[in-house]
Design an enzyme around this catalytic site. Structure first.
Site, PDB file in Angstrom:
ATOM      1  N   LYS A   9       0.839  -1.204   0.000  1.00  0.00           N
ATOM      2  CA  LYS A   9       0.000   0.000   0.000  1.00  0.00           C
ATOM      3  C   LYS A   9       0.872   1.252   0.000  1.00  0.00           C
ATOM      4  O   LYS A   9       0.666   2.178  -0.750  1.00  0.00           O
ATOM      5  CB  LYS A   9      -0.915  -0.052   1.222  1.00  0.00           C
ATOM      6  CG  LYS A   9      -1.876   1.103   1.314  1.00  0.00           C
ATOM      7  CD  LYS A   9      -2.832   0.923   2.484  1.00  0.00           C
ATOM      8  CE  LYS A   9      -3.646   2.188   2.686  1.00  0.00           C
ATOM      9  NZ  LYS A   9      -4.539   2.102   3.835  1.00  0.00           N
ATOM     10  N   GLU A  25      10.454  -4.603   4.721  1.00  0.00           N
ATOM     11  CA  GLU A  25      10.581  -6.001   4.287  1.00  0.00           C
ATOM     12  C   GLU A  25      10.306  -6.132   2.785  1.00  0.00           C
ATOM     13  O   GLU A  25      11.049  -6.795   2.048  1.00  0.00           O
ATOM     14  CB  GLU A  25       9.577  -6.887   5.058  1.00  0.00           C
ATOM     15  CG  GLU A  25       9.829  -7.009   6.541  1.00  0.00           C
ATOM     16  CD  GLU A  25       9.126  -5.925   7.367  1.00  0.00           C
ATOM     17  OE1 GLU A  25       8.814  -4.837   6.829  1.00  0.00           O
ATOM     18  OE2 GLU A  25       8.914  -6.175   8.569  1.00  0.00           O
ATOM     19  N   GLY A  79      -4.912  -2.217   4.994  1.00  0.00           N
ATOM     20  CA  GLY A  79      -4.059  -3.320   4.538  1.00  0.00           C
ATOM     21  C   GLY A  79      -4.702  -4.685   4.739  1.00  0.00           C
ATOM     22  O   GLY A  79      -4.721  -5.525   3.841  1.00  0.00           O
ATOM     23  N   ARG A  80      -5.264  -4.909   5.933  1.00  0.00           N
ATOM     24  CA  ARG A  80      -5.791  -6.247   6.226  1.00  0.00           C
ATOM     25  C   ARG A  80      -7.148  -6.518   5.569  1.00  0.00           C
ATOM     26  O   ARG A  80      -7.728  -7.577   5.748  1.00  0.00           O
ATOM     27  CB  ARG A  80      -5.845  -6.465   7.737  1.00  0.00           C
ATOM     28  CG  ARG A  80      -6.513  -5.365   8.528  1.00  0.00           C
ATOM     29  CD  ARG A  80      -6.164  -5.468  10.011  1.00  0.00           C
ATOM     30  NE  ARG A  80      -6.677  -4.329  10.784  1.00  0.00           N
ATOM     31  CZ  ARG A  80      -6.031  -3.207  10.963  1.00  0.00           C
ATOM     32  NH1 ARG A  80      -4.840  -3.031  10.402  1.00  0.00           N
ATOM     33  NH2 ARG A  80      -6.544  -2.240  11.697  1.00  0.00           N
ATOM     34  N   GLU A  85      -4.900  -7.268  14.651  1.00  0.00           N
ATOM     35  CA  GLU A  85      -4.406  -5.934  14.303  1.00  0.00           C
ATOM     36  C   GLU A  85      -5.570  -4.930  14.370  1.00  0.00           C
ATOM     37  O   GLU A  85      -5.368  -3.740  14.580  1.00  0.00           O
ATOM     38  CB  GLU A  85      -3.765  -5.932  12.902  1.00  0.00           C
ATOM     39  CG  GLU A  85      -2.766  -4.803  12.704  1.00  0.00           C
ATOM     40  CD  GLU A  85      -1.983  -4.881  11.398  1.00  0.00           C
ATOM     41  OE1 GLU A  85      -2.580  -4.658  10.336  1.00  0.00           O
ATOM     42  OE2 GLU A  85      -0.773  -5.137  11.431  1.00  0.00           O
ATOM     43  N   HIS A 145      -4.442 -33.794  16.692  1.00  0.00           N
ATOM     44  CA  HIS A 145      -3.266 -34.569  17.106  1.00  0.00           C
ATOM     45  C   HIS A 145      -2.158 -33.678  17.639  1.00  0.00           C
ATOM     46  O   HIS A 145      -1.028 -34.127  17.806  1.00  0.00           O
ATOM     47  CB  HIS A 145      -2.762 -35.425  15.941  1.00  0.00           C
ATOM     48  CG  HIS A 145      -3.739 -36.496  15.568  1.00  0.00           C
ATOM     49  ND1 HIS A 145      -3.742 -37.742  16.158  1.00  0.00           N
ATOM     50  CD2 HIS A 145      -4.783 -36.484  14.707  1.00  0.00           C
ATOM     51  CE1 HIS A 145      -4.732 -38.464  15.655  1.00  0.00           C
ATOM     52  NE2 HIS A 145      -5.381 -37.721  14.776  1.00  0.00           N
ATOM     53  N   LYS A 204       9.100  -0.948  14.621  1.00  0.00           N
ATOM     54  CA  LYS A 204       9.679  -0.538  13.330  1.00  0.00           C
ATOM     55  C   LYS A 204      10.702   0.568  13.542  1.00  0.00           C
ATOM     56  O   LYS A 204      11.796   0.536  12.977  1.00  0.00           O
ATOM     57  CB  LYS A 204       8.583   0.001  12.401  1.00  0.00           C
ATOM     58  CG  LYS A 204       7.721  -1.024  11.736  1.00  0.00           C
ATOM     59  CD  LYS A 204       6.868  -0.329  10.664  1.00  0.00           C
ATOM     60  CE  LYS A 204       5.648  -1.124  10.289  1.00  0.00           C
ATOM     61  NZ  LYS A 204       4.714  -0.398   9.453  1.00  0.00           N
TER      62      LYS A 204
HETATM   63  O1  F6P Z   1       1.909  -4.412   9.966  1.00  0.00           O
HETATM   64  C1  F6P Z   1       1.572  -3.113   9.676  1.00  0.00           C
HETATM   65  C2  F6P Z   1       1.094  -2.938   8.260  1.00  0.00           C
HETATM   66  O2  F6P Z   1       0.884  -1.590   8.056  1.00  0.00           O
HETATM   67  C3  F6P Z   1      -0.164  -3.743   7.934  1.00  0.00           C
HETATM   68  O3  F6P Z   1      -1.317  -3.165   8.383  1.00  0.00           O
HETATM   69  C4  F6P Z   1      -0.066  -3.851   6.460  1.00  0.00           C
HETATM   70  O4  F6P Z   1      -0.922  -4.832   5.985  1.00  0.00           O
HETATM   71  C5  F6P Z   1       1.400  -4.166   6.303  1.00  0.00           C
HETATM   72  O5  F6P Z   1       2.035  -3.400   7.308  1.00  0.00           O
HETATM   73  C6  F6P Z   1       1.996  -3.908   4.950  1.00  0.00           C
HETATM   74  O6  F6P Z   1       1.948  -2.575   4.568  1.00  0.00           O
HETATM   75  P1  F6P Z   1       2.163  -2.145   3.063  1.00  0.00           P
HETATM   76  O7  F6P Z   1       1.084  -2.761   2.249  1.00  0.00           O
HETATM   77  O8  F6P Z   1       2.113  -0.645   3.064  1.00  0.00           O
HETATM   78  O9  F6P Z   1       3.508  -2.648   2.621  1.00  0.00           O
END
Ligand code: F6P
Length: 546
Positions: free
Chosen positions: A205, A211, A267-268, A353, A384, A512
């Site tokens: 987003k 990452e 995001g979620r 979240e 199990h 972060k």
């Molecule tokens: O973990 C925090 C967060 O902002 C989530 O809500 C989101 O889904 C994820 O990081 C990834 O964010 P982006 O889509 O901006 O890379």
């Protein structure tokens, strides 16, 4: 005012005291209509909530609690684009992404439906071109591998759906998902793919997430090393799903291959947006649209059904009943369906979240539990591993059981084995096994009195463990869409009642920020003294050992 200070809350507390000693088994014995009374059907979903520690009064009091929070108008506010994400001043409109009628949805005075439909059209054209072999890689080969690089909502939703709908997969397209900043994740995928036939989907987003950007750069480096350093390589083998068009362009992504979405998509909740491109590529655009239709039909049910016939509302209220009044801290979600094995992981972000917050929208600190710990695993594997704790452990763990009547693969006999376990577990948790029943069994096995006394207490199951059963005709894109939306709305109702802002996630920021500082310290030659003595020592130990 905190919800815990209301009379509706106190009424539930008093009622809970009465219900503490009630045995579900007896409730079933006394009422042959209990299933009919406490189950609902919507389309091809059956929701059985009769195996809960509830009676008519419980439901009445829970509904009173829901009404006392103006839930109806909160639902309307979400669907009509009011800025209910108050800490970020944003509307919350993932429901508009799956709005299958063309009625306008207005944000800041503008109908957002034309834009949504434009992106869907763009996705459709792209997906068709890839599938038809019209879109080729830089060396003229057909794309047969997609690698989604994203994290959190930009990974979990599409990854879970692609896995869940693998049965519907388009031939010749293999998909991989890379999320972890641990270099092992991308390295293992890069080892397996052919660069000439691979397409990287950078899903973010913000297009700034550490990452994702690290993995995207690793993919870029790999492609350049394999196919050469031309702009064409990036333009043909990378697409972006993002709200941040400028950063996508800076990365080298061709504008034609940027699929946008908007800040009112959390995001979620983003799998319904262009973040779902990997889904559409994996199962085809028609199936992706079926998924949206399933979500849309659940939206209509949620918006229109009165609360006592509303599946997400009842699920939410039952969760509140256990979380806040029985002090159950977790919810286990167990899909008896191999395809849905990552569904609990996906739900973890959606639920935790969203509702893992202790400050209310009125800036007060809560004095009640909010978001439960969500966990789970596919049945029968879960039986199990950890089911022992649910049956005979010391804490109450409500369970959601999910399964499908029809099997997609395997033979019907094996599917019946799966379903027999599914039904058996809900029954065993509810009924348990009495001392009398255990003794009788042991006597039939010709055990001596001494042997019986030795083993008997260990074989007794107290039972009375609550569960919901969600039984769906068949796993299809449509029913999966309904299921996901059903849980989204359940989480919404809980957050609305707890009065937390379920659409921000400030809690992930601190880690972060600290990681950013520590990264530069790890890269430096100096001894670190800026933290507490534990963190300093750990960083320095690691640096010395290198
Ligand atoms: O973990 C925090 C967060 O902002 C989530 O809500 C989101 O889904 C994820 O990081 C990834 O964010 P982006 O889509 O901006 O890379």
């Amino acid at each position: 005012m905190l919800i815990s200070k209301t009379k509706e809350w106190s009424n539930l507390q008093a009622h809970c005291k009465q219900m503490q000693n009630v045995k579900m088994k007896e409730l079933f014995n006394n009422d042959k209509e209990r299933f009919a009374k406490f189950s609902l059907q919507f389309n091809n979903i059956l929701f059985d909530y009769s195996k809960n520690i509830i009676d008519d009064s419980t439901i009445k009091l829970l509904l009173e609690l829901a009404h006392s929070t103006n839930l109806k108008s909160k639902i309307k506010q979400m669907f009509t684009g009011k800025k209910i994400n108050t800490t970020e001043n944003r509307a919350v409109l993932h429901t508009a992404l799956r709005n299958r009628n063309s009625k306008p949805v207005v944000v800041d005075g503008e109908d957002i439906m034309p834009e949504i439909n434009n992106v869907l059209d763009k996705m459709e054209t792209f997906v068709e071109k890839i599938h038809d072999g019209e879109y080729l890689g830089a060396t003229g080969k057909k794309i047969t591998t997609i690698v989604n690089i994203g994290i959190g909502g930009s990974d979990l939703g599409p990854m879970m759906v692609c896995q869940a709908l693998e049965y519907y997969k388009v031939k010749d397209i293999n998909s991989y998902f890379v999320s972890n900043v641990d270099g092992a994740d991308i390295a293992n995928v890069l080892k397996k793919i052919n660069p000439e036939t691979s397409l990287f989907i950078i899903a973010s987003k913000t297009f700034t997430t550490q990452e994702t950007m690290a993995n995207a750069l690793a993919a870029k480096k790999f492609m350049v090393s394999k196919l050469g350093d031309s702009a064409d390589i990036i333009a043909k083998h990378f697409v972006a799903l993002s709200t941040n068009i400028n950063e996508c362009k800076k990365f080298g992504i061709d504008e034609k291959n940027i699929f946008t979405f908007w800040d009112w998509v959390g995001g979620r909740y983003s799998l319904w947006s262009s973040i779902g491109l990997s889904i559409a590529l994996s199962i085809g655009m028609n199936n992706f649209e079926e998924l949206l239709t399933g979500g849309y039909d659940m939206d209509k049910h949620f918006k229109n059904a009165d609360f006592k016939n509303n599946i997400p509302v009842l699920m939410a209220l039952l969760g509140i009943w256990y979380n806040n009044f029985f002090n159950a801290k977790t919810l286990a979600v167990i899909p008896y369906c191999h395809y849905l094995r990552r569904f609990p992981t996906f739900l973890q972000q959606m639920d935790m979240e969203s509702n893992g917050k202790y400050i209310t929208k009125g800036n007060e600190k809560v004095d009640y539990n909010t978001g439960p710990v969500i966990w789970g695993e596919a049945g029968t594997n879960a039986q199990h591993s950890f089911f022992q704790l649910i049956h005979q452990g010391t804490q109450m763990i409500p369970v959601d059981f999910i399964s499908f009547i029809a099997n997609l693969d395997g033979d019907a006999k094996q599917h019946n084995m799966l379903l027999s376990n599914f039904f058996a577990q809900t029954e065993a948790l509810m009924k348990g096994k009495t001392e009398y029943e255990v003794r009788d069994e042991l006597l039939k096995e010709n055990k001596t009195e001494d042997e019986i006394n030795h083993i008997l207490p260990h074989k007794v199951f107290e039972g009375n463990k609550p569960s919901n059963t969600i039984l769906i005709d068949k796993l299809t894109p449509y029913t999966l869409g309904m299921l996901i939306a059903m849980y989204e709305h359940k989480v919404f109702v809980q957050g609305a009642i707890w009065n937390v802002n379920q659409f921000d996630q400030w809690g992930v920021e601190l880690g972060k920020q600290l990681a950013k500082n520590i990264l530069s310290e790890l890269n430096s030659d100096t001894t670190i003294t800026t933290h507490d003595c534990s963190t300093n020592a750990l960083i320095n130990y690691c640096k010395e050992k290198r």
